[in-house]
Design a protein around this motif. Sequence first.
Motif, short mmCIF file in Angstrom:
data_model
loop_
_atom_site.label_atom_id
_atom_site.label_comp_id
_atom_site.label_asym_id
_atom_site.label_seq_id
_atom_site.Cartn_x
_atom_site.Cartn_y
_atom_site.Cartn_z
N PHE A 1 0.95 -1.16 -0.14
CA PHE A 1 -0.13 0.07 0.00
C PHE A 1 0.93 1.27 0.00
N ARG A 2 1.83 1.36 0.69
CA ARG A 2 2.93 2.32 0.86
C ARG A 2 3.54 2.73 -0.64
N GLU B 1 -3.01 3.85 -2.37
CA GLU B 1 -4.44 3.31 -2.07
C GLU B 1 -5.35 3.56 -3.28
N ASN B 2 -5.35 2.61 -3.97
CA ASN B 2 -6.52 2.69 -5.29
C ASN B 2 -7.04 1.46 -5.55
N SER C 1 -4.39 -1.47 -6.51
CA SER C 1 -3.81 -1.96 -5.32
C SER C 1 -4.42 -2.69 -4.39
N PHE C 2 -5.81 -2.28 -4.11
CA PHE C 2 -6.43 -2.99 -3.32
C PHE C 2 -6.90 -4.57 -3.85
#
Length: 318
Positions: free
Chosen positions: A279-280, A284-285, A288-289
């Motif tokens: 995530f880093r 957070e998109n 990525s989720f």
Amino acid sequence: MKNIQREDIQILSRYSDLTEKEVAEILEKHIYTDKSSWQKFLQLFLMTLGIGFTVSGIIFFFAYNWADLPKFAKIGLTEGLVIAATALTFLPKINPNIRKIILTGAAALVGVLFAVFGQIYQTGANAYDFFLAWTIFITLWVIISDFALLWLIYIILINTTFVLYTQQVGNDQGPIYVFTILFLLNGMILVSGILISMYKKAVIPSWFTNVLSLAVASFATCGIVIGIFDNQTSALAILAVPVVVVYALGILYALKVKNIFYLAVIPLSIVIIITVLIFRITGENVASFLFVSLFILGSITLVIKNLLNLQKKWKNEK
């Protein structure tokens, strides 16, 4: 032969001419829990539950009747209960385990005594002073009792004292440094317990080391996660190095003693850390989720599959 362990029976069954029936009889006699062991467990469990409810009742008694009790009654009753509980442990015919449970209850009442004293005289002390005094004044009981539950309470008090001290006095310390010290402190206690258990100097229950290992992994995970999100490279490096070493040694030790618990806790911590790192890096998109969801699903499935294979392998070796 005293203190026969499961590993000893495994070696005997592998390199001797013992039949399957004889091995089963040895396991039944020395390893498996029998009726008397269950009765002893229930006796100690109910005794511990009774002491815990008694201490809880005392606390609620003072809370409900606080305004109606004079100062002398508040302190006198609490001190009398501590003295009475301590005196019971000196009875010669009392069971050693029951003596330790009563002493644990007396140690809890010491905390009640300090709380009552602080409320009556409004000492104005910080919360860490209360837990520090509680920790200091039960130290001798903890040492002489050699009781795992009392040791666990003692370790919790030490951790609580340190956390409250950093919040109320050492405000300049960042959370990563706090988690680093907690990780190292509890890690040293865990390693000491394992070494003592390995060299047969004391019998340390597995639940005690499991709780400690869970706490150590939690401190490591929380510290690294905070370091990743806050981008504190230097502080993160100080924590990451001992975590890598301890995790590597923990996996090797778990494989050696065939402990599934360590092999479940450590990979879970690593999965959480890698998830946060993803995530880093990616942000957070939606993509990525989706990737993180697939990673968690795949990694947890792989861990469970390996644990089941190891458990099956170890079971076949018995």
